[in-house]
Design a protein around this motif. Structure first.
Motif, mmCIF file in Angstrom:
data_model
loop_
_atom_site.group_PDB
_atom_site.id
_atom_site.type_symbol
_atom_site.label_atom_id
_atom_site.label_comp_id
_atom_site.label_asym_id
_atom_site.label_seq_id
_atom_site.Cartn_x
_atom_site.Cartn_y
_atom_site.Cartn_z
ATOM 1 N N LYS A 134 -23.657 40.167 -1.214
ATOM 2 C CA LYS A 134 -24.722 40.488 -2.297
ATOM 3 C C LYS A 134 -24.656 39.268 -3.079
ATOM 4 N N GLY A 135 -24.931 38.730 -3.507
ATOM 5 C CA GLY A 135 -24.784 38.131 -5.242
ATOM 6 C C GLY A 135 -25.223 36.529 -4.716
ATOM 7 N N ASP A 136 -24.631 36.162 -3.740
ATOM 8 C CA ASP A 136 -24.435 34.712 -3.106
ATOM 9 C C ASP A 136 -25.855 34.245 -3.641
ATOM 10 N N ARG A 137 -25.516 32.583 -3.470
ATOM 11 C CA ARG A 137 -26.658 31.631 -3.520
ATOM 12 C C ARG A 137 -26.747 31.442 -2.608
ATOM 13 N N VAL A 138 -28.121 31.057 -1.690
ATOM 14 C CA VAL A 138 -28.335 30.874 -0.447
ATOM 15 C C VAL A 138 -29.431 29.737 -0.878
ATOM 16 N N SER A 139 -29.387 28.233 -0.724
ATOM 17 C CA SER A 139 -30.350 27.314 -0.628
ATOM 18 C C SER A 139 -31.612 26.661 0.627
ATOM 19 N N ILE A 140 -32.499 26.727 1.173
ATOM 20 C CA ILE A 140 -32.993 27.193 2.727
ATOM 21 C C ILE A 140 -33.766 25.134 2.290
ATOM 22 N N TYR A 141 -33.702 24.401 3.085
ATOM 23 C CA TYR A 141 -34.092 23.508 3.390
ATOM 24 C C TYR A 141 -34.941 23.207 4.552
ATOM 25 N N LEU A 142 -36.335 23.879 4.998
ATOM 26 C CA LEU A 142 -36.670 23.870 5.768
ATOM 27 C C LEU A 142 -38.440 23.750 5.842
#
Length: 88
Positions: free
Chosen positions: A34-42
């Motif tokens: 919770k609170g982490d940042r995730v980048s999504i490249y799709l």
């Protein structure tokens, strides 16, 4: 629906929930919390929606970078948001 005419996928809410829960477990196994940042490249595919909903399910923030962006643009966005994981 995808970018191309006639490019579509049908999925039930139950199937979507199953895929989202599976991917949320994958994110957790990679140390995302919770609170982490995730980048999504799709591109515009079903897995993009699954990844976004899985992030929301575990409380991680997500930043979507559509697949048409260059590597330099992707790098800038990753550094700007300080993400801990990139989903491709």
């Amino acid at each position: 629906e995808g970018n191309e005419p006639g490019d579509s996928t049908k999925i039930t809410y139950r199937e979507l929930l199953h895929k989202v829960c599976q991917f949320a477990n994958v994110l957790r196994s990679q140390g995302v919390k919770k609170g982490d940042r995730v980048s999504i490249y799709l591109p515009m595919i079903l897995e993009l929606v699954v990844a976004m909903l899985a992030c929301a399910r575990i409380g991680a923030l997500h930043s979507v970078v559509f697949a048409g962006f260059s590597a330099d643009s992707l790098c800038e966005r990753i550094l700007d948001c300080g993400c801990s994981l990139l989903v491709t």
